[in-house]
Design a protein around this motif. Structure first.
Motif, PDB file in Angstrom:
ATOM      1  N   THR A 277       0.840  -1.197   0.000  1.00 52.13           N
ATOM      2  CA  THR A 277       0.000   0.000   0.000  1.00 52.13           C
ATOM      3  C   THR A 277       0.870   1.240   0.000  1.00 52.13           C
ATOM      4  OG1 THR A 277      -1.733  -1.127   1.241  1.00 52.13           O
ATOM      5  CG2 THR A 277      -1.805   1.266   1.218  1.00 52.13           C
ATOM      6  N   CYS A 278       0.527   2.217  -0.845  1.00 56.94           N
ATOM      7  CA  CYS A 278       1.180   3.520  -0.875  1.00 56.94           C
ATOM      8  C   CYS A 278       0.128   4.609  -0.684  1.00 56.94           C
ATOM      9  CB  CYS A 278       1.899   3.758  -2.209  1.00 56.94           C
ATOM     10  SG  CYS A 278       3.605   3.185  -2.216  1.00 56.94           S
TER      11      CYS A 278
ATOM     12  N   VAL B 110      -8.271   8.596   1.791  1.00 58.56           N
ATOM     13  CA  VAL B 110      -8.187   7.884   3.067  1.00 58.56           C
ATOM     14  C   VAL B 110      -9.199   8.502   4.024  1.00 58.56           C
ATOM     15  CG1 VAL B 110      -6.708   7.293   5.023  1.00 58.56           C
ATOM     16  CG2 VAL B 110      -5.770   7.330   2.688  1.00 58.56           C
ATOM     17  N   LEU B 111      -9.996   7.654   4.676  1.00 63.38           N
ATOM     18  CA  LEU B 111     -11.021   8.150   5.590  1.00 63.38           C
ATOM     19  C   LEU B 111     -10.371   8.939   6.729  1.00 63.38           C
ATOM     20  CD1 LEU B 111     -14.045   8.154   6.300  1.00 63.38           C
ATOM     21  CD2 LEU B 111     -13.636   6.088   7.677  1.00 63.38           C
ATOM     22  N   GLY B 112     -10.779  10.205   6.854  1.00 66.36           N
ATOM     23  CA  GLY B 112     -10.221  11.045   7.915  1.00 66.36           C
ATOM     24  C   GLY B 112      -8.739  11.308   7.724  1.00 66.36           C
ATOM     25  N   GLY B 113      -8.264  11.243   6.470  1.00 64.25           N
ATOM     26  CA  GLY B 113      -6.820  11.293   6.230  1.00 64.25           C
ATOM     27  C   GLY B 113      -6.254  12.645   5.908  1.00 64.25           C
ATOM     28  N   GLN B 114      -7.003  13.743   6.020  1.00 63.62           N
ATOM     29  CA  GLN B 114      -6.502  15.096   5.803  1.00 63.62           C
ATOM     30  C   GLN B 114      -5.762  15.216   4.471  1.00 63.62           C
ATOM     31  OE1 GLN B 114      -4.158  16.039   9.271  1.00 63.62           O
ATOM     32  NE2 GLN B 114      -5.957  16.756  10.397  1.00 63.62           N
TER      33      GLN B 114
ATOM     34  N   SER C 128      -3.460   3.842  -2.552  1.00 62.71           N
ATOM     35  CA  SER C 128      -3.617   2.803  -3.574  1.00 62.71           C
ATOM     36  C   SER C 128      -2.911   1.544  -3.074  1.00 62.71           C
ATOM     37  CB  SER C 128      -3.024   3.249  -4.899  1.00 62.71           C
ATOM     38  OG  SER C 128      -3.092   2.199  -5.853  1.00 62.71           O
ATOM     39  N   SER C 129      -3.438   0.393  -3.416  1.00 59.77           N
ATOM     40  CA  SER C 129      -2.844  -0.866  -2.975  1.00 59.77           C
ATOM     41  C   SER C 129      -2.615  -1.794  -4.170  1.00 59.77           C
ATOM     42  CB  SER C 129      -3.735  -1.540  -1.925  1.00 59.77           C
ATOM     43  OG  SER C 129      -4.988  -1.866  -2.483  1.00 59.77           O
TER      44      SER C 129
END
Length: 561
Positions: free
Chosen positions: A455-456, A479-483, A488-489
């Motif tokens: 994952t990156c 990303v959930l809540g990732g600011q 991507s995976s």
């Protein structure tokens, strides 16, 4: 019972009779009058007489002893219905006692040579009066009158003996005399009805006071019962309608308003005026402009409503009570200051979005507010306070600085009057990359054929594009809540090629690119954890996972080949 005897002059009685001197009975109940010889003469005649109001006696009945028997005769019914009766013992019976039966009844005993004697029984008949009725004065009584005025008339009807009436104010007995005076008195009149029952009417006169405006008055009839007992019947309570002049005036801002007297622009408010005179006086509302009164309304309710008040309506308002009976020293006019609080929309020195370069310094945004009273400004981001005041300083700017900033203006003295304005900060810069290297499935590392998920994650503005050196990478997603992070995976199986080439993920946007290389060791033994290179602009950085010797990794790779 007592023994009473009376003998004619010159004679000497040798017999006596026992007669109760007082007999009491309730109206409608039967009563029996007893006359018993105390001796036992051989022969006697007993006679019952009724004494009328003039003192004349009327023979009602007689009883003569004949042997062991008594022979009785009723001689005069006196129009009574039901009539008088005699029982077997010679006692006089009055069925259904009536008020007219209240007389003296004389028993005369004649015993020949033994002499003659007599005794008197007084009969009292009691009747409970009907419900006590009161008729109050329904007019308006003025407290300015110097003489006592008629308050109410109280009636108690059809009782016996005549009842007694008393008056009460707030449950307390009014001690008023029967003599006429300027402060208060009462009069009474007793009437004997055709039935013989008695009715009493009492009228109360008082000089009313202002304190009587809420007082509760009533009257009570007190009546007598047998054996000295007393009964009482109270009337329903009543209140007086009084006329009294105004002594005090109140003028205030009704709801909604603050304790400091501020009202919010746009609210509908009430100006309330109240004088303590009665009947309700007339109220004149006005506004002072250039020291002149501008009349707004005149009413009897003492209420002025201002709908959707605005800041231009701030100023001095007044209320005047029109009471011409008030004393000269009473202040009938009151004024107040109406203060309308307002808050205009906020203005920001930037637009809805502000774009700055990564690591910029001395970035400031101003928020201006115009209102009364002076508003307080506060900055927040994600509900976290950043500081007070009109200026927000951002230095240095990082990707974490990106987000929505809110300027809020409020007034501590005027609740619920506030405004907000926000802007979105965008941070321009080359992507920032974050890789997640998967742990091996078993202790000791990977083996060929193992499936691994890489994952990156990256962030930057414009949003970076994530690419993989191997096919099968999933499209980047926030990303959930990732600011601002996107992720991507890639899922693949460990092969010999991976040991030689590794797997690269790259993030790029117009400001630059950055990559991350996942490396896998080789060998017959389970492989150690992958290590990675990060490349950015020609520079190189190496990161090793679990403690796996480089030489061993190289040998494993060569052996695999």
């Amino acid at each position: 019972m007592g023994e009473l005897d009376c003998c004619p002059a010159g004679s000497q009685a040798k017999v006596h009779v026992s007669v109760p001197p007082l007999v009491e009975v309730m109206r409608g109940k039967p009563v029996t009058l007893d006359c018993t010889p105390l001796e036992n003469p051989d022969h006697f005649v007993l006679e019952w007489f009724l004494t009328d109001r003039s003192g004349t006696r009327h023979r009602l009945a007689s009883v003569e002893q004949q042997g062991s028997q008594l022979q009785g005769t009723v001689h005069d019914f006196r129009g009574r219905s039901p009539p008088y009766q005699l029982d077997s013992q010679g006692r006089l019976v009055l069925p259904q006692a009536q008020v007219g039966d209240e007389r003296d009844y004389v028993c005369v005993l004649r015993a020949g040579a033994a002499g003659t004697t007599e005794a008197t029984a007084k009969l009292r008949v009691f009747a409970i009066p009907e419900t006590t009725e009161v008729i109050p004065n329904r007019g308006t009584l003025s407290v300015m009158e110097e003489l006592a005025q008629e308050i109410a008339t109280c009636s108690s009807r059809n009782g016996n003996p005549a009842p007694r009436i008393t008056w009460y104010r707030n449950g307390q007995l009014l001690d008023v005399p029967m003599e006429v005076n300027s402060e208060g008195y009462m009069t009474s009149r007793t009437v004997r009805e055709a039935s013989g029952l008695q009715s009493l009417t009492s009228t109360l006169y008082l000089r009313p006071r202002k304190l009587d405006r809420e007082a509760s008055f009533h009257c009570a009839a007190h009546y007598s019962l047998p054996l000295g007992n007393q009964g009482r019947l109270d009337s329903s309570p009543f209140h007086l309608t009084l006329h009294y002049p105004t002594e005090h005036v109140r003028f205030w801002v009704g709801s909604p308003s603050t304790t400091e007297g501020w009202v919010r622009e746009g609210d509908s408010i009430q100006l309330l005026c109240q004088g303590d005179g009665s009947p309700s006086p007339e109220y004149t509302f006005f506004r002072l402009q250039d020291k002149q009164e501008k009349v707004l309304t005149i009413n009897l309710e003492g209420n002025l409503t201002l709908v959707g008040v605005n800041r231009s309506q701030s100023g001095t308002y007044g209320c005047r009570v029109e009471d011409y009976d008030a004393a000269e020293e009473v202040q009938l006019t009151k004024t107040l200051e109406l203060r309308v609080a307002y808050l205009d929309p906020l203005e920001l020195s930037t637009g809805e979005e502000l774009s700055v370069l990564l690591n910029s310094s001395r970035t400031a945004v101003n928020c201006s507010a115009r209102g009364l009273p002076a508003p307080t400004l506060r900055w927040t981001k994600d509900s976290v306070p950043l500081g007070d005041g009109p200026t927000l300083s951002l230095s240095p700017v990082t990707f974490d600085s990106a987000g929505t900033y809110v300027c809020e203006a409020s007034m501590s003295t005027v609740p619920f009057l506030s405004r907000v304005r926000s802007f979105k900060l965008l941070v321009q810069g080359s992507p920032e990359l974050r890789a997640e290297e998967m742990e091996p499935k078993a202790e000791g590392g990977w083996t060929e054929g193992d499936e691994v998920r890489l994952t990156c994650s990256a962030r930057g503005h414009p949003e970076p594009e994530l690419t993989w050196s191997q096919l099968g990478g999933r499209p980047a997603e926030p990303v959930l809540g990732g600011q601002g992070w996107v992720s991507s995976s890639l899922t693949l199986k460990v092969t010999s090629a991976l040991g030689r080439e590794g797997v690269t993920c790259e993030a790029s946007n117009p400001h630059g690119r950055v990559s991350h290389v996942f490396h896998f060791g080789t060998g017959e033994q389970p492989w150690g954890r992958a290590y990675c290179k990060r490349k950015k602009g020609g520079g190189e950085r190496r990161k090793v996972g679990r403690k796996v010797g480089r030489e061993k990794s190289r040998q494993q790779s060569e052996k695999f080949m």
